[in-house]
Design a protein around this motif. Structure first.
Motif, PDB file in Angstrom:
ATOM      1  N   UNK A 218      32.512  -6.340 -28.148  1.00  0.00           N
ATOM      2  CA  UNK A 218      32.039  -7.717 -28.248  1.00  0.00           C
ATOM      3  C   UNK A 218      31.932  -8.408 -26.895  1.00  0.00           C
ATOM      4  N   UNK A 219      32.556  -7.832 -25.854  1.00  0.00           N
ATOM      5  CA  UNK A 219      32.478  -8.499 -24.545  1.00  0.00           C
ATOM      6  C   UNK A 219      32.419  -7.544 -23.354  1.00  0.00           C
ATOM      7  N   UNK A 220      32.382  -6.213 -23.614  1.00  0.00           N
ATOM      8  CA  UNK A 220      32.357  -5.257 -22.505  1.00  0.00           C
ATOM      9  C   UNK A 220      31.068  -5.353 -21.710  1.00  0.00           C
ATOM     10  N   UNK A 221      31.208  -5.249 -20.383  1.00  0.00           N
ATOM     11  CA  UNK A 221      30.056  -5.159 -19.487  1.00  0.00           C
ATOM     12  C   UNK A 221      30.334  -4.081 -18.448  1.00  0.00           C
ATOM     13  N   UNK A 222      29.327  -3.311 -18.078  1.00  0.00           N
ATOM     14  CA  UNK A 222      29.534  -2.273 -17.066  1.00  0.00           C
ATOM     15  C   UNK A 222      29.815  -2.890 -15.695  1.00  0.00           C
ATOM     16  N   UNK A 223      30.652  -2.208 -14.929  1.00  0.00           N
ATOM     17  CA  UNK A 223      31.028  -2.729 -13.616  1.00  0.00           C
ATOM     18  C   UNK A 223      29.830  -2.879 -12.691  1.00  0.00           C
ATOM     19  N   UNK A 224      28.819  -2.031 -12.866  1.00  0.00           N
ATOM     20  CA  UNK A 224      27.647  -2.100 -11.982  1.00  0.00           C
ATOM     21  C   UNK A 224      26.522  -2.968 -12.555  1.00  0.00           C
ATOM     22  N   UNK A 225      26.795  -3.655 -13.673  1.00  0.00           N
ATOM     23  CA  UNK A 225      25.837  -4.580 -14.304  1.00  0.00           C
ATOM     24  C   UNK A 225      24.570  -3.896 -14.809  1.00  0.00           C
ATOM     25  N   UNK A 226      24.607  -2.599 -14.952  1.00  0.00           N
ATOM     26  CA  UNK A 226      23.423  -1.900 -15.441  1.00  0.00           C
ATOM     27  C   UNK A 226      23.121  -2.291 -16.873  1.00  0.00           C
ATOM     28  N   UNK A 227      21.889  -2.045 -17.303  1.00  0.00           N
ATOM     29  CA  UNK A 227      21.489  -2.221 -18.691  1.00  0.00           C
ATOM     30  C   UNK A 227      20.943  -0.885 -19.193  1.00  0.00           C
ATOM     31  N   UNK A 228      20.850  -0.734 -20.500  1.00  0.00           N
ATOM     32  CA  UNK A 228      20.590   0.571 -21.103  1.00  0.00           C
ATOM     33  C   UNK A 228      19.330   0.528 -21.966  1.00  0.00           C
ATOM     34  N   UNK A 229      18.626   1.661 -21.989  1.00  0.00           N
ATOM     35  CA  UNK A 229      17.383   1.732 -22.758  1.00  0.00           C
ATOM     36  C   UNK A 229      17.639   1.682 -24.255  1.00  0.00           C
ATOM     37  N   UNK A 230      18.737   2.271 -24.681  1.00  0.00           N
ATOM     38  CA  UNK A 230      19.143   2.230 -26.089  1.00  0.00           C
ATOM     39  C   UNK A 230      20.624   1.886 -26.149  1.00  0.00           C
ATOM     40  N   UNK A 231      20.969   0.908 -26.952  1.00  0.00           N
ATOM     41  CA  UNK A 231      22.369   0.541 -27.176  1.00  0.00           C
ATOM     42  C   UNK A 231      22.628   0.647 -28.673  1.00  0.00           C
ATOM     43  N   UNK A 245      28.024 -12.679 -32.848  1.00  0.00           N
ATOM     44  CA  UNK A 245      28.371 -12.609 -31.423  1.00  0.00           C
ATOM     45  C   UNK A 245      28.223 -11.188 -30.902  1.00  0.00           C
ATOM     46  N   UNK A 246      28.640 -10.215 -31.715  1.00  0.00           N
ATOM     47  CA  UNK A 246      28.532  -8.817 -31.307  1.00  0.00           C
ATOM     48  C   UNK A 246      27.078  -8.428 -31.067  1.00  0.00           C
ATOM     49  N   UNK A 247      26.211  -8.771 -31.996  1.00  0.00           N
ATOM     50  CA  UNK A 247      24.800  -8.394 -31.862  1.00  0.00           C
ATOM     51  C   UNK A 247      24.171  -9.091 -30.660  1.00  0.00           C
ATOM     52  N   UNK A 248      24.474 -10.368 -30.482  1.00  0.00           N
ATOM     53  CA  UNK A 248      23.902 -11.082 -29.327  1.00  0.00           C
ATOM     54  C   UNK A 248      24.385 -10.482 -28.014  1.00  0.00           C
ATOM     55  N   UNK A 249      25.675 -10.141 -27.942  1.00  0.00           N
ATOM     56  CA  UNK A 249      26.186  -9.540 -26.706  1.00  0.00           C
ATOM     57  C   UNK A 249      25.558  -8.169 -26.464  1.00  0.00           C
ATOM     58  N   UNK A 250      25.479  -7.358 -27.509  1.00  0.00           N
ATOM     59  CA  UNK A 250      24.906  -6.021 -27.350  1.00  0.00           C
ATOM     60  C   UNK A 250      23.457  -6.099 -26.884  1.00  0.00           C
ATOM     61  N   UNK A 251      22.713  -7.109 -27.345  1.00  0.00           N
ATOM     62  CA  UNK A 251      21.315  -7.250 -26.907  1.00  0.00           C
ATOM     63  C   UNK A 251      21.241  -7.543 -25.414  1.00  0.00           C
ATOM     64  N   UNK A 252      22.259  -8.207 -24.887  1.00  0.00           N
ATOM     65  CA  UNK A 252      22.265  -8.500 -23.454  1.00  0.00           C
ATOM     66  C   UNK A 252      22.428  -7.236 -22.615  1.00  0.00           C
ATOM     67  N   UNK A 253      22.920  -6.159 -23.229  1.00  0.00           N
ATOM     68  CA  UNK A 253      23.100  -4.893 -22.520  1.00  0.00           C
ATOM     69  C   UNK A 253      21.851  -4.017 -22.568  1.00  0.00           C
TER      70      UNK A 253
END
Length: 306
Positions: A218-231, A245-253
């Motif tokens: 629900x709140x994890x973010x990668x240390x290098x701020x990368x984003x992913x093609x599929x989450x 909240x989970x879905x909105x956060x995951x979309x940010x990744x």
């Protein structure tokens, strides 16, 4: 209620003894609801002790699969109504337990909810004797693919794949292989809340060990701020009230042009909604979905384009 004659059909809470060799949480708390009420528990929240009786609140659904289970009529009603009916049936202790359970649940914060989840799932998965059991699945490899393979329907090209709630890493491994059969090359990453499961995933998949880490979906973010093609994420990784909240956060990744894959699994014979229905109720537009079922197990995956 002295002198009250109990009638057939009076409500009662399912209960029973912990058998020799059983763990109260990993075994008895899952077996008893199945055998006494035909109910498949997904979450277990202990909240009261009365002598040698432990009371737990269960989240789950009706069950009609292959495991031994009762075929009984379940009473569904608001907790205050259930408590009143239990009291009228001559079970004041059970009525009090329902009221206490509601108060405990209403007062439970997120940290306590996640602690309940790790307390149950980490040791249960760690003692699994197959890769599927280590990922919380009771079937064999063929059944695993039959119910989980739908996820790849949402993969639309090469790129990175992040599994939020990766357990022992089997889904990461599987999705990479299944996508490759369709001509897609994925580079996997994984996150899980349970440190023991992350360590297991790293041991199972040493070539990806540096891509798997401990974190809360629900709140994890990668240390290098990368984003992913599929989450990929499961709805039940968080309390029900936090699913949006989970879905909105995951979309940010999700990287631009990428896709969020959301899955949800239903108990055999259960009454739960599909993941697409859940997402629409939460106010999200669903761009596509896929579903699977085998031997009473069912699941669905929906995707939201970035």
């Amino acid at each position: 209620m002295r002198g009250r004659t109990r009638r057939a059909g009076d409500p009662r809470l399912p209960g029973g003894p912990v058998r020799p060799g059983e763990h109260w949480l990993l075994d008895a708390a899952l077996r008893i609801p199945l055998e006494r009420a035909g109910f498949k528990a997904q979450r277990v929240h202990p909240f009261a002790v009365d002598g040698d009786h432990l009371y737990v609140w269960l989240d789950g659904d009706r069950y009609a699969g292959r495991r031994p289970h009762a075929r009984v009529a379940l009473l569904t009603a608001p907790a205050d109504v259930l408590a009143e009916r239990l009291g009228a049936a001559g079970r004041p202790g059970q009525a009090r337990a329902v009221r206490d359970g509601v108060r405990s649940l209403q007062g439970q914060d997120d940290a306590s909810w996640y602690a309940d989840a790790v307390r149950l799932l980490e040791p249960a998965y760690l003692r699994g004797d197959t890769p599927q059991a280590g990922s919380g699945f009771g079937g064999d490899a063929a059944e695993w693919r039959a119910v989980r393979g739908m996820i790849v329907d949402g993969v639309r090209g090469d790129g990175t794949f992040l599994d939020l709630g990766c357990t022992n890493g089997l889904l990461m491994e599987s999705v990479v292989a299944w996508a490759a059969e369709r001509g897609h090359r994925l580079e996997p990453y994984g996150v899980d809340l349970a440190p023991g499961l992350v360590a297991l995933a790293q041991r199972r998949l040493p070539h990806w060990a540096d891509r798997i880490e401990v974190g809360n979906a629900v709140d994890w973010r990668p240390a290098d701020s990368r984003r992913f093609d599929h989450v990929h994420v499961l709805l039940d990784l968080v309390p029900t009230a936090r699913r949006g909240d989970l879905v909105r956060h995951a979309r940010e990744l999700v990287a631009p042009g990428g896709r969020l894959l959301v899955s949800h699994y239903q108990a055999a014979g259960g009454t739960d909604l599909t993941v697409a229905e859940h997402l629409r109720q939460l106010g999200f537009r669903v761009d596509g979905s896929s579903a699977a079922a085998v031997d009473g197990r069912s699941g669905s995956t929906a995707w939201l384009d970035g």
